[in-house]
Design an enzyme around this catalytic site. Structure first.
Site, PDB file in Angstrom:
ATOM      1  N   ARG A 246      -0.785   9.155  -9.807  1.00 34.21           N
ATOM      2  CA  ARG A 246      -0.845   7.936  -8.983  1.00 34.21           C
ATOM      3  C   ARG A 246      -0.257   6.716  -9.695  1.00 34.21           C
ATOM      4  NH1 ARG A 246      -3.973   7.250  -4.716  1.00 34.21           N
ATOM      5  NH2 ARG A 246      -4.392   5.122  -5.403  1.00 34.21           N
TER       6      ARG A 246
ATOM      7  N   GLY B  42      -0.027   5.385  -4.478  1.00 32.91           N
ATOM      8  CA  GLY B  42      -0.606   6.649  -4.944  1.00 32.91           C
ATOM      9  C   GLY B  42      -0.082   7.830  -4.154  1.00 32.91           C
TER      10      GLY B  42
ATOM     11  N   GLU C  71       1.763 -12.535  12.775  1.00 36.43           N
ATOM     12  CA  GLU C  71       2.270 -11.349  13.462  1.00 36.43           C
ATOM     13  C   GLU C  71       2.157 -10.182  12.475  1.00 36.43           C
ATOM     14  OE1 GLU C  71       3.194 -11.115  16.585  1.00 36.43           O
ATOM     15  OE2 GLU C  71       2.869 -13.260  16.929  1.00 36.43           O
TER      16      GLU C  71
ATOM     17  N   ASP D  63       0.816  -1.217   0.000  1.00 32.85           N
ATOM     18  CA  ASP D  63       0.000   0.000   0.000  1.00 32.85           C
ATOM     19  C   ASP D  63       0.853   1.272   0.000  1.00 32.85           C
ATOM     20  OD1 ASP D  63      -2.458   1.263  -0.093  1.00 32.85           O
ATOM     21  OD2 ASP D  63      -2.564   1.483   2.085  1.00 32.85           O
ATOM     22  N   GLY D  64       0.241   2.345  -0.531  1.00 37.25           N
ATOM     23  CA  GLY D  64       0.883   3.659  -0.477  1.00 37.25           C
ATOM     24  C   GLY D  64       1.464   4.127  -1.803  1.00 37.25           C
TER      25      GLY D  64
ATOM     26  N   ASN E 295     -10.899  -2.736  -5.261  1.00 40.90           N
ATOM     27  CA  ASN E 295     -10.159  -1.737  -6.052  1.00 40.90           C
ATOM     28  C   ASN E 295     -10.842  -1.403  -7.385  1.00 40.90           C
ATOM     29  OD1 ASN E 295      -6.899  -2.868  -4.864  1.00 40.90           O
ATOM     30  ND2 ASN E 295      -8.115  -1.110  -4.167  1.00 40.90           N
ATOM     31  N   TRP E 296     -11.866  -2.183  -7.766  1.00 46.31           N
ATOM     32  CA  TRP E 296     -12.636  -1.844  -8.978  1.00 46.31           C
ATOM     33  C   TRP E 296     -13.385  -0.526  -8.805  1.00 46.31           C
ATOM     34  CZ3 TRP E 296     -11.456  -4.716 -13.061  1.00 46.31           C
ATOM     35  CH2 TRP E 296     -11.070  -6.054 -12.885  1.00 46.31           C
TER      36      TRP E 296
HETATM   37  C1  IPE Z   1      -5.201  -2.661  -0.086  1.00 46.97           C
HETATM   38  O1  IPE Z   1      -4.960  -1.326  -0.283  1.00 46.97           O
HETATM   39  C2  IPE Z   1      -5.209  -3.379  -1.419  1.00 46.97           C
HETATM   40  C3  IPE Z   1      -3.922  -3.483  -2.077  1.00 46.97           C
HETATM   41  C4  IPE Z   1      -2.786  -3.087  -1.608  1.00 46.97           C
HETATM   42  C5  IPE Z   1      -3.950  -4.131  -3.367  1.00 46.97           C
HETATM   43  P1  IPE Z   1      -6.147  -0.284  -0.449  1.00 46.97           P
HETATM   44  O2  IPE Z   1      -5.544   1.040  -0.686  1.00 46.97           O
HETATM   45  O3  IPE Z   1      -7.124  -0.773  -1.454  1.00 46.97           O
HETATM   46  O4  IPE Z   1      -6.836  -0.360   0.992  1.00 46.97           O
HETATM   47  P2  IPE Z   1      -7.753   0.711   1.724  1.00 46.97           P
HETATM   48  O5  IPE Z   1      -8.789   1.162   0.734  1.00 46.97           O
HETATM   49  O6  IPE Z   1      -6.872   1.831   2.151  1.00 46.97           O
HETATM   50  O7  IPE Z   1      -8.322  -0.031   2.898  1.00 46.97           O
HETATM   51  C1  IPE Z   2      -1.671   0.154  -3.368  1.00 45.13           C
HETATM   52  O1  IPE Z   2      -1.423   1.512  -3.417  1.00 45.13           O
HETATM   53  C2  IPE Z   2      -1.893  -0.448  -4.723  1.00 45.13           C
HETATM   54  C3  IPE Z   2      -3.285  -0.788  -5.010  1.00 45.13           C
HETATM   55  C4  IPE Z   2      -4.264  -0.752  -4.160  1.00 45.13           C
HETATM   56  C5  IPE Z   2      -3.597  -1.229  -6.373  1.00 45.13           C
HETATM   57  P1  IPE Z   2      -2.596   2.548  -3.454  1.00 45.13           P
HETATM   58  O2  IPE Z   2      -2.996   2.787  -4.864  1.00 45.13           O
HETATM   59  O3  IPE Z   2      -3.714   2.124  -2.574  1.00 45.13           O
HETATM   60  O4  IPE Z   2      -1.907   3.841  -2.883  1.00 45.13           O
HETATM   61  P2  IPE Z   2      -2.497   4.817  -1.776  1.00 45.13           P
HETATM   62  O5  IPE Z   2      -2.835   3.964  -0.588  1.00 45.13           O
HETATM   63  O6  IPE Z   2      -3.693   5.469  -2.377  1.00 45.13           O
HETATM   64  O7  IPE Z   2      -1.397   5.760  -1.500  1.00 45.13           O
HETATM   65 MG    MG Z   3      -4.108   2.378  -0.613  1.00 42.69          MG
END
Ligand code: IPE
Ligand code: IPE
Ligand code: MG
Length: 261
Positions: A50, A40, A224, A37-38, A85-86
Site C-alpha cells: 500500500r 492503497g 459541485e 483516495d485510492g 486515518n490514525w
Molecule cells: C479519505 O480517504 C482521506 C484521505 C484521502 C486522506 P479514506 O480512505 O480515509 O476514506 P474512507 O475511509 O474510504 O471513507
Molecule cells: C488515500 O488512499 C490516502 C490516505 C487516506 C492517506 P488510501 O490509502 O485510502 O487508499 P485506498 O482507498 O485504501 O485504496
Molecule cells: Mg481510501
C-alpha cells in the site's frame, strides 16, 4: 474559449501535457478540493504494498498542482491524512508521516520555482515534531509566493474543525469579547482552518467511493462534486480537465432560481 493542446515545460521531467479543448477559460473553478483516495488499492492492483501507492500519490499531487495552476485555479485543498486515518496500522501511518516530511523538504525548491504558496489545515495535535517543523518551514519558505495556494489537509477532519471553531467562539463569548447575537456565518468561517480562503467550487474524489469522508464539511455546502473510479496515483491533468469540463456544464443555483421570470 481556449482551444488546443496546452503544454508547459519547467523541467524536462515536469512536462504538463493536457488537452484543454472545449474548456471555458473564463469559468475555471477558483478553489478545487481533492480527496486523494485510492492509493492503497492502486498499489495492490500492481502487486505492490500500500505504501508504494502513497509514494505514487505524492507524485500525482505535484503534477496536478502544476496543471491546476496553468489552468488558472487559485487554490487546491488536498486531503492527505484524516483524523480517522490514525486507525490504520502504525507502519502505514509512520510511512505517511515520513513521506509528508520528505515531501515538504524536497518540494520547497519546486514550490518556489512555480510560485506555489503552501498552507495547512488540520490539527497539529498528535503529529510528529519533525512533521510540524517541516510544515512551519514550508509555510515560511513559500509565504511570499503569489501563485496557486496548495492547502494541504493533514490530520484534518471536518467535524474536528467545526468543534475547534465552536470551542473558540464559545470561549470568546464566555470571556465577553463576542456577543452571541453577532455569531453568524462570517464569524464561524473566520474560526475555521480555512479562514480567508474562498469556499471550494469543485470537489473531486477519485477512487470510486461516493462519500465525503469528513472533508471540509462546512465549506463544501455548495461545491459541485465530481467523482471517478480512477485511483489517485493514476489521476492525470486530463482527468482534471474532465472534472472542470463537467463543472462548467453544471448549473449552480445556490438555492435560488436561475431563471427568475
Ligand atoms: C479519505 O480517504 C482521506 C484521505 C484521502 C486522506 P479514506 O480512505 O480515509 O476514506 P474512507 O475511509 O474510504 O471513507
Ligand atoms: C488515500 O488512499 C490516502 C490516505 C487516506 C492517506 P488510501 O490509502 O485510502 O487508499 P485506498 O482507498 O485504501 O485504496
Ligand atoms: Mg481510501
Amino acid at each position: 474559449m481556449f482551444k488546443g493542446l496546452f503544454q508547459t515545460r519547467s523541467k524536462a521531467k515536469n512536462n504538463i501535457v493536457m488537452d484543454t479543448n472545449g474548456l471555458d477559460m473564463s469559468n475555471i473553478p477558483r478553489h478545487i478540493a481533492i480527496i486523494m483516495d485510492g492509493n492503497g488499492r492502486w498499489a495492490k492492483a500492481q502487486g505492490k504494498v500500500r505504501t508504494y501507492g502513497h509514494q505514487a500519490g505524492a507524485e500525482t499531487l505535484k503534477t496536478i498542482v502544476r496543471a491546476a495552476d496553468k489552468l488558472g485555479v487559485k487554490v487546491i485543498s488536498a486531503y492527505a491524512f484524516s483524523t480517522e486515518n490514525w486507525k490504520r496500522p502504525v507502519t502505514e501511518v509512520n510511512f505517511i508521516m515520513e513521506l509528508l516530511s520528505r515531501y515538504l523538504t524536497n518540494e520547497i525548491d519546486e514550490f518556489n520555482e512555480n510560485n506555489v504558496q503552501v498552507r495547512f489545515i488540520g490539527s497539529r495535535e498528535g503529529l510528529p515534531d519533525i512533521v510540524k517543523q517541516k510544515m512551519d518551514h514550508a509555510i515560511e519558505a513559500t509565504k511570499n509566493n503569489t501563485g496557486i495556494i496548495l492547502n494541504l489537509a493533514i490530520n484534518y477532519g471536518g467535524q474536528a474543525e467545526i468543534l475547534h471553531a465552536v470551542r473558540s467562539i464559545a470561549a470568546e463569548a464566555a470571556a465577553g469579547t463576542l456577543d452571541v447575537e453577532q455569531i453568524d456565518n462570517k464569524v464561524v468561517e473566520s474560526h475555521l482552518y480555512t479562514a480567508g480562503l474562498p469556499a471550494p467550487d469543485l470537489l473531486i474524489r477519485p477512487g470510486g467511493d461516493l462519500r465525503i469522508s469528513n472533508f471540509l464539511l462546512w465549506q463544501i455546502a455548495y461545491a459541485e462534486i465530481w467523482t471517478t473510479k480512477v485511483f489517485w496515483p493514476e489521476f492525470t491533468p486530463d482527468h482534471l480537465v474532465e472534472a472542470i469540463l463537467a463543472y462548467q456544464g453544471r448549473e449552480r443555483r445556490f438555492g435560488g432560481l436561475v431563471d427568475k421570470k
